[in-house]
Design a protein around this motif. Sequence first.
Motif, PDB file in Angstrom:
ATOM      1  N   ASP A 199       0.869  14.108  -5.010  1.00 57.38           N
ATOM      2  CA  ASP A 199       0.093  13.073  -4.328  1.00 57.38           C
ATOM      3  C   ASP A 199       0.982  12.118  -3.530  1.00 57.38           C
ATOM      4  O   ASP A 199       0.494  11.420  -2.640  1.00 57.38           O
ATOM      5  CB  ASP A 199      -0.723  12.262  -5.338  1.00 57.38           C
ATOM      6  CG  ASP A 199      -1.845  13.062  -5.976  1.00 57.38           C
ATOM      7  OD1 ASP A 199      -2.369  13.967  -5.296  1.00 57.38           O
ATOM      8  OD2 ASP A 199      -2.193  12.787  -7.136  1.00 57.38           O
ATOM      9  N   ARG A 200       2.254  12.067  -3.854  1.00 57.47           N
ATOM     10  CA  ARG A 200       3.155  11.138  -3.163  1.00 57.47           C
ATOM     11  C   ARG A 200       3.543  11.684  -1.796  1.00 57.47           C
ATOM     12  O   ARG A 200       3.713  12.888  -1.626  1.00 57.47           O
ATOM     13  CB  ARG A 200       4.429  10.921  -3.996  1.00 57.47           C
ATOM     14  CG  ARG A 200       4.185  10.359  -5.380  1.00 57.47           C
ATOM     15  CD  ARG A 200       5.448  10.376  -6.218  1.00 57.47           C
ATOM     16  NE  ARG A 200       5.093  10.427  -7.638  1.00 57.47           N
ATOM     17  CZ  ARG A 200       5.839  10.988  -8.580  1.00 57.47           C
ATOM     18  NH1 ARG A 200       6.998  11.561  -8.247  1.00 57.47           N
ATOM     19  NH2 ARG A 200       5.432  10.998  -9.833  1.00 57.47           N
ATOM     20  N   PRO A 208      -4.458   5.128  -2.520  1.00 53.52           N
ATOM     21  CA  PRO A 208      -3.591   5.599  -3.611  1.00 53.52           C
ATOM     22  C   PRO A 208      -4.372   5.831  -4.896  1.00 53.52           C
ATOM     23  O   PRO A 208      -5.369   5.169  -5.172  1.00 53.52           O
ATOM     24  CB  PRO A 208      -2.579   4.451  -3.771  1.00 53.52           C
ATOM     25  CG  PRO A 208      -3.307   3.241  -3.289  1.00 53.52           C
ATOM     26  CD  PRO A 208      -4.200   3.715  -2.179  1.00 53.52           C
ATOM     27  N   HIS A 242       0.839  -1.204   0.000  1.00 54.00           N
ATOM     28  CA  HIS A 242       0.000   0.000   0.000  1.00 54.00           C
ATOM     29  C   HIS A 242       0.875   1.257   0.000  1.00 54.00           C
ATOM     30  O   HIS A 242       0.642   2.200  -0.772  1.00 54.00           O
ATOM     31  CB  HIS A 242      -0.907  -0.033   1.233  1.00 54.00           C
ATOM     32  CG  HIS A 242      -2.027   0.946   1.202  1.00 54.00           C
ATOM     33  ND1 HIS A 242      -3.259   0.700   1.761  1.00 54.00           N
ATOM     34  CD2 HIS A 242      -2.119   2.207   0.697  1.00 54.00           C
ATOM     35  CE1 HIS A 242      -4.051   1.737   1.598  1.00 54.00           C
ATOM     36  NE2 HIS A 242      -3.375   2.675   0.955  1.00 54.00           N
ATOM     37  N   LEU A 298      -4.187   4.213   6.097  1.00 57.31           N
ATOM     38  CA  LEU A 298      -3.401   4.852   5.045  1.00 57.31           C
ATOM     39  C   LEU A 298      -4.338   5.472   4.013  1.00 57.31           C
ATOM     40  O   LEU A 298      -5.448   4.983   3.796  1.00 57.31           O
ATOM     41  CB  LEU A 298      -2.501   3.822   4.361  1.00 57.31           C
ATOM     42  CG  LEU A 298      -1.454   3.119   5.232  1.00 57.31           C
ATOM     43  CD1 LEU A 298      -0.772   2.014   4.431  1.00 57.31           C
ATOM     44  CD2 LEU A 298      -0.429   4.124   5.747  1.00 57.31           C
ATOM     45  N   PRO A 299      -3.897   6.545   3.336  1.00 53.54           N
ATOM     46  CA  PRO A 299      -4.712   7.123   2.264  1.00 53.54           C
ATOM     47  C   PRO A 299      -4.897   6.114   1.129  1.00 53.54           C
ATOM     48  O   PRO A 299      -4.106   5.183   0.957  1.00 53.54           O
ATOM     49  CB  PRO A 299      -3.887   8.329   1.800  1.00 53.54           C
ATOM     50  CG  PRO A 299      -2.886   8.574   2.871  1.00 53.54           C
ATOM     51  CD  PRO A 299      -2.632   7.267   3.536  1.00 53.54           C
ATOM     52  N   GLN A 324       2.496   7.087  -7.212  1.00 57.02           N
ATOM     53  CA  GLN A 324       1.363   7.763  -7.843  1.00 57.02           C
ATOM     54  C   GLN A 324       1.840   8.699  -8.959  1.00 57.02           C
ATOM     55  O   GLN A 324       2.954   9.221  -8.920  1.00 57.02           O
ATOM     56  CB  GLN A 324       0.563   8.543  -6.798  1.00 57.02           C
ATOM     57  CG  GLN A 324      -0.156   7.633  -5.804  1.00 57.02           C
ATOM     58  CD  GLN A 324      -0.876   8.413  -4.728  1.00 57.02           C
ATOM     59  OE1 GLN A 324      -2.082   8.611  -4.787  1.00 57.02           O
ATOM     60  NE2 GLN A 324      -0.132   8.867  -3.730  1.00 57.02           N
ATOM     61  N   LEU A 367       1.386   4.312  -2.841  1.00 56.86           N
ATOM     62  CA  LEU A 367       1.301   5.740  -2.557  1.00 56.86           C
ATOM     63  C   LEU A 367       2.524   6.475  -3.109  1.00 56.86           C
ATOM     64  O   LEU A 367       2.427   7.608  -3.585  1.00 56.86           O
ATOM     65  CB  LEU A 367       1.198   5.981  -1.050  1.00 56.86           C
ATOM     66  CG  LEU A 367      -0.107   5.550  -0.367  1.00 56.86           C
ATOM     67  CD1 LEU A 367       0.022   5.666   1.150  1.00 56.86           C
ATOM     68  CD2 LEU A 367      -1.282   6.397  -0.866  1.00 56.86           C
ATOM     69  N   CYS A 368       3.666   5.822  -3.072  1.00 59.29           N
ATOM     70  CA  CYS A 368       4.911   6.443  -3.523  1.00 59.29           C
ATOM     71  C   CYS A 368       5.001   6.554  -5.046  1.00 59.29           C
ATOM     72  O   CYS A 368       5.696   7.434  -5.556  1.00 59.29           O
ATOM     73  CB  CYS A 368       6.115   5.658  -3.007  1.00 59.29           C
ATOM     74  SG  CYS A 368       6.374   5.753  -1.223  1.00 59.29           S
TER      75      CYS A 368
END
Length: 243
Positions: A185-186, A205, A173, A202-203, A180, A177-178
Amino acid sequence: MPNRSLDYFIFGDTRSKLLGWDQRINIIGGIARGLLYLHQDSRLRIIHRDLKTGNVLLDKDMNPKISDFGTARAFVGDQTAENTKTVVGTYGYMSPEYVVDGLFSIKSDVYSFGVMVLEIVSGKKNRGFIHPDHQLNLIGHVWTLWTEGRSLEVMDKKLDGSYALTEVSRCIHIALLCVQQQPEDRPNMASVVLMLGGEGSLPVPKQPGFFTERNPFEAENSSSSQLESYSVNDMSITELEAR
């Protein structure tokens, strides 16, 4: 300077494939803390620009050291991004905004870190990844599995269940996110370190950058001249030591 041949080996070589999950998660955390130092805690803000498994060294205790700073750039003061007409790095790890527009920042290193995490978890390389059911790269494959609630299927089969499912799921996850598409957004590396060490929610992604599909010829011959133009040598001896 340490003698690499005696004290270190390159993360990503044959020996790395034998590492267990506990060692892999510790390496992920170590790389994250190393990047946090470069981006936030060092005297100058350092953007690596060629972060990949081949540029991480492991000592005999499996402690990671980020190496090969030959393409790194230092920012002074509050500077966080810069444009360049000369794109250097390794295809498969470079962020979309860097490849397309020559824009690099701490968020381009974050993208590279996310790719590395997916590779560490899966035991596969993003570049040249081949799957019998589609022609997606590793990022696209993991994203598809995640949207279907099947992300754990990407886990390296060599580990054979010797890991905590929640821990693996969280790493995947965070990696998504990293990677994106949009750099804003990262998360930054301070947030990544906190997320790796925490258990909170967690948000969600957004779709990753370079969520691509290739034809079979490209998958089998990923070192085409067009792609190689974005690459530099796999390894050099330049290092940055923490103060």
